[in-house]
Design a protein around this motif. Structure first.
Motif, PDB file in Angstrom:
ATOM      1  N   PHE A 230       0.809  -1.133   0.129  1.00  0.00           N
ATOM      2  CA  PHE A 230       0.070  -0.385   0.360  1.00  0.00           C
ATOM      3  C   PHE A 230       1.042   1.145  -0.068  1.00  0.00           C
ATOM      4  O   PHE A 230       2.123   1.338  -0.049  1.00  0.00           O
ATOM      5  CB  PHE A 230      -0.765   0.487   0.782  1.00  0.00           C
ATOM      6  N   SER A 231       0.224   2.715  -0.266  1.00  0.00           N
ATOM      7  CA  SER A 231       1.293   3.600  -0.540  1.00  0.00           C
ATOM      8  C   SER A 231       0.350   4.964   0.871  1.00  0.00           C
ATOM      9  O   SER A 231      -1.545   4.310   0.681  1.00  0.00           O
ATOM     10  CB  SER A 231       0.724   4.290  -1.424  1.00  0.00           C
ATOM     11  N   MET A 232       0.693   5.276   1.339  1.00  0.00           N
ATOM     12  CA  MET A 232      -0.451   6.102   1.805  1.00  0.00           C
ATOM     13  C   MET A 232       0.248   7.968   1.713  1.00  0.00           C
ATOM     14  O   MET A 232       1.491   7.987   2.081  1.00  0.00           O
ATOM     15  CB  MET A 232      -0.380   5.727   3.236  1.00  0.00           C
ATOM     16  N   GLY A 233      -0.570   9.199   1.632  1.00  0.00           N
ATOM     17  CA  GLY A 233      -0.351  10.076   1.512  1.00  0.00           C
ATOM     18  C   GLY A 233      -1.527  11.433   2.080  1.00  0.00           C
ATOM     19  O   GLY A 233      -3.264  10.809   2.519  1.00  0.00           O
TER      20      GLY A 233
ATOM     21  N   GLY B  24      -8.040  -2.654 -10.645  1.00  0.00           N
ATOM     22  CA  GLY B  24      -7.130  -4.215  -9.204  1.00  0.00           C
ATOM     23  C   GLY B  24      -6.408  -3.749  -8.171  1.00  0.00           C
ATOM     24  O   GLY B  24      -6.217  -4.116  -7.504  1.00  0.00           O
ATOM     25  N   MET B  25      -7.681  -1.289  -7.674  1.00  0.00           N
ATOM     26  CA  MET B  25      -6.728  -1.611  -6.919  1.00  0.00           C
ATOM     27  C   MET B  25      -7.704  -1.335  -5.369  1.00  0.00           C
ATOM     28  O   MET B  25      -9.164  -1.686  -5.906  1.00  0.00           O
ATOM     29  CB  MET B  25      -5.917  -0.478  -6.815  1.00  0.00           C
TER      30      MET B  25
ATOM     31  N   PRO C 244      -3.006  -2.239  -3.742  1.00  0.00           N
ATOM     32  CA  PRO C 244      -1.736  -2.169  -3.940  1.00  0.00           C
ATOM     33  C   PRO C 244      -1.391  -0.269  -4.709  1.00  0.00           C
ATOM     34  O   PRO C 244      -2.577   0.184  -5.342  1.00  0.00           O
ATOM     35  CB  PRO C 244      -0.804  -2.401  -5.092  1.00  0.00           C
ATOM     36  N   PRO C 245      -0.246   0.605  -4.117  1.00  0.00           N
ATOM     37  CA  PRO C 245       0.211   1.544  -4.834  1.00  0.00           C
ATOM     38  C   PRO C 245      -0.076   1.607  -7.104  1.00  0.00           C
ATOM     39  O   PRO C 245      -0.028   0.397  -7.172  1.00  0.00           O
ATOM     40  CB  PRO C 245       1.422   2.250  -4.915  1.00  0.00           C
ATOM     41  N   TYR C 246      -0.152   2.167  -7.131  1.00  0.00           N
ATOM     42  CA  TYR C 246      -0.207   2.603  -8.527  1.00  0.00           C
ATOM     43  C   TYR C 246       1.215   2.181  -9.662  1.00  0.00           C
ATOM     44  O   TYR C 246       2.224   2.493  -8.519  1.00  0.00           O
ATOM     45  CB  TYR C 246      -0.132   3.889  -9.287  1.00  0.00           C
ATOM     46  N   ASP C 247       1.461   1.340 -10.101  1.00  0.00           N
ATOM     47  CA  ASP C 247       2.588   0.766 -10.771  1.00  0.00           C
ATOM     48  C   ASP C 247       2.280  -0.364 -12.351  1.00  0.00           C
ATOM     49  O   ASP C 247       1.833  -0.061 -12.600  1.00  0.00           O
ATOM     50  CB  ASP C 247       3.345  -0.326  -9.779  1.00  0.00           C
ATOM     51  N   SER C 248       2.649   1.613 -12.858  1.00  0.00           N
ATOM     52  CA  SER C 248       2.587   1.475 -14.265  1.00  0.00           C
ATOM     53  C   SER C 248       3.115   0.048 -15.554  1.00  0.00           C
ATOM     54  O   SER C 248       1.832  -0.529 -16.299  1.00  0.00           O
ATOM     55  CB  SER C 248       2.775   2.413 -14.923  1.00  0.00           C
TER      56      SER C 248
ATOM     57  N   ARG D 188      -1.280  -1.287 -13.654  1.00  0.00           N
ATOM     58  CA  ARG D 188      -1.837  -0.256 -12.304  1.00  0.00           C
ATOM     59  C   ARG D 188      -1.488   1.448 -13.210  1.00  0.00           C
ATOM     60  O   ARG D 188      -0.896   1.706 -12.116  1.00  0.00           O
ATOM     61  CB  ARG D 188      -1.757  -0.193 -10.931  1.00  0.00           C
ATOM     62  N   ASP D 189      -1.658   1.247 -14.049  1.00  0.00           N
ATOM     63  CA  ASP D 189      -1.598   3.072 -14.767  1.00  0.00           C
ATOM     64  C   ASP D 189      -2.934   3.722 -13.671  1.00  0.00           C
ATOM     65  O   ASP D 189      -3.993   3.288 -13.971  1.00  0.00           O
ATOM     66  CB  ASP D 189      -1.283   3.370 -15.739  1.00  0.00           C
ATOM     67  N   CYS D 190      -2.906   5.209 -14.212  1.00  0.00           N
ATOM     68  CA  CYS D 190      -3.770   6.078 -13.682  1.00  0.00           C
ATOM     69  C   CYS D 190      -4.397   6.698 -15.210  1.00  0.00           C
ATOM     70  O   CYS D 190      -4.210   7.210 -15.836  1.00  0.00           O
ATOM     71  CB  CYS D 190      -3.304   7.441 -12.458  1.00  0.00           C
ATOM     72  N   HIS D 191      -5.886   6.554 -15.440  1.00  0.00           N
ATOM     73  CA  HIS D 191      -6.904   7.434 -16.449  1.00  0.00           C
ATOM     74  C   HIS D 191      -7.583   7.791 -16.508  1.00  0.00           C
ATOM     75  O   HIS D 191      -8.612   7.799 -15.178  1.00  0.00           O
ATOM     76  CB  HIS D 191      -6.858   5.762 -17.149  1.00  0.00           C
TER      77      HIS D 191
END
Length: 259
Positions: A84-87, A104-105, A197-201, A205-208
């Motif tokens: 995971f990521s957190m901010g 998938g997140m 999980p965190p974004y990871d292209s 897991r890329d952001c669209h």
């Protein structure tokens, strides 16, 4: 067991997030009792969190976006693992984070100060414009004819809600409420954000980003505070990151977090 009052709340949240998502399997959510119990405990911990726990001072409203050189949104990185990521995201008065996905997140969003409106969408199977689903409901109106080759996605507006510091977290999953749009209401706002999980292209897991083609009327699908009820099918157009949206960085002032 005596209550642990010395460990910062954000550290407890990080540990519980890691325990919740370290062995996450999207295909087995409904059957995974341990995952659901951990997620419930994580929701309870996040509900307690306030800006003061992170040494964050609520920003004062200075009108809407002060100038074109200032980022509308800034981010404070707290920690990241494979799980995971957190901010913390901080939105200026009137700022929005455009409609985007989390392939998938899982995600959890807890408002620290201010108020935000969140609209959640999901992509639907089946590209046909005139199909009927298994509940007998018609698909949305056909997309504009000038976009025959555009990357269109049949989708549904799941819910719209308003969240403030007294609200519980907004929760998204791989299969429900996976796309969302966030808008600061009545002044600046900030929220803790967990993605798992965190974004990871490189791992798909890329952001669209997306734009709603059939405009939704004001208040449609909307309830009061927290998650609203009401669904409507529509079409989403995949678009590049909007030019008026970008995210700056700020140092995190809160307690150190280790996982």
């Amino acid at each position: 067991m005596p209550r642990d009052n010395k460990t910062p709340l954000i550290q407890k949240i990080a540990r519980r997030a890691y325990d919740t998502f370290k062995n996450f399997d999207a295909s087995a959510i409904g059957d995974n009792k341990v995952f659901l119990e951990n997620q419930e405990e994580l929701v309870a911990l996040m509900t307690e969190l306030r800006a003061a726990d992170l040494n964050i001072e609520p920003r004062k409203s200075k009108g809407s976006l002060p100038n074109s050189d200032s980022p509308p949104v800034t981010y404070m990185h707290i920690c990241e693992t494979d799980a995971f990521s957190m901010g913390v995201f901080l939105l200026r008065n009137g700022a929005s984070i455009p409609l985007h996905d989390h392939p998938g997140m899982n995600g959890m969003l807890k408002v620290l100060y201010g108020k935000v409106s969140i609209r959640c969408f999901d992509k639907l199977a089946g590209p046909s414009c005139d199909s009927v689903d298994d509940q007998g409901q018609s698909a949305p109106p056909p997309p504009p004819p000038q976009m025959p080759d555009a990357p269109l996605r049949r989708s549904v507006l799941r819910s719209t809600g308003q969240y403030c510091p007294d609200s519980g977290p907004c929760v998204l999953g791989p299969l429900r409420d996976n796309l969302h749009q966030i808008h600061a209401l009545d002044g600046p706002a900030a929220f803790l954000d967990i993605l798992a999980p965190p974004y990871d292209s490189e791992d798909g897991r890329d952001c669209h980003y997306y734009r709603v083609l059939q405009p939704l009327t004001e208040g449609e699908g909307e309830a009061g505070e927290g998650e609203g009820e009401g669904e409507r099918e529509t079409w989403l157009l995949e678009v590049p990151q909007p030019e008026d949206f970008w995210c700056g960085g700020e140092p995190y002032p809160g307690p150190k977090v280790t996982v």
